[in-house]
Design an enzyme around this catalytic site. Sequence first.
Site, short mmCIF file in Angstrom:
data_model
loop_
_atom_site.label_atom_id
_atom_site.label_comp_id
_atom_site.label_asym_id
_atom_site.label_seq_id
_atom_site.Cartn_x
_atom_site.Cartn_y
_atom_site.Cartn_z
CG ASP A 45 -111.48 -4.78 -13.73
OD1 ASP A 45 -112.75 -4.83 -13.34
OD2 ASP A 45 -110.83 -5.45 -13.13
CD GLN A 46 -110.10 3.71 -15.84
OE1 GLN A 46 -110.90 3.96 -15.15
NE2 GLN A 46 -109.13 4.59 -16.05
#
Length: 211
Positions: A45-46
């Site tokens: 995930d970012q």
Amino acid sequence: MLLVIDKPAGIPCHAGPSGQPNLEAGLDQVRFGSKDRPTLAHRLDQDTSGCLAIARGPKGAKRLGRLFQEGLAQKTYWAVVEGGPAEDEGRIDAPLLKISSKEEGWRMIVDSTGKSAVTEWRGLGRTNGQAWIEFKPQTGRTHQIRVHAAHLGCPIVGDIRYGASEESLLCLLARSLVLPVYNERPDVVAEAEAAPHMAAALEAFSTAATP
């Protein structure tokens, strides 16, 4: 064959609709003379930092893809969560389903009609209404650690999407990867240190453990 990098928090793996900077766009920088362009073997995930595997060519991509698809890649995550489970360790078996709406966009939920998702966990420390937990996902579903932490009753610090009380930098680290790449050689093992914001949160557990 492969590289394992320490992905910074805040940078997405792939390009989004906004065209913001992303890791995939910068992979030419890690060719190191190879004619083949590197590719991501999986994703984070970012806002998750830590170990991210990159294949250096088609052969590596095929081999790494098999390891992740067949669950042979051993992934360990660290998280700082709000509250904490009553037990010291356990296993979460809770299927995940993707839902979306025009108002809220998409997210993952625990639902019996979703895809199988299993995570093993153990507590590493408790202090000041928070817990430090090690998660070992046995499957590779989107947002699995985040949703399973919330399902356990202790959302990850900063993760308001999945129930955290306050928005802040996400305290989730892809701590290590163990990759059995070659049959007759030792496994490839990589570890990452926590990003500065999470390291500061973990410091509270070290202080609590000091006599």
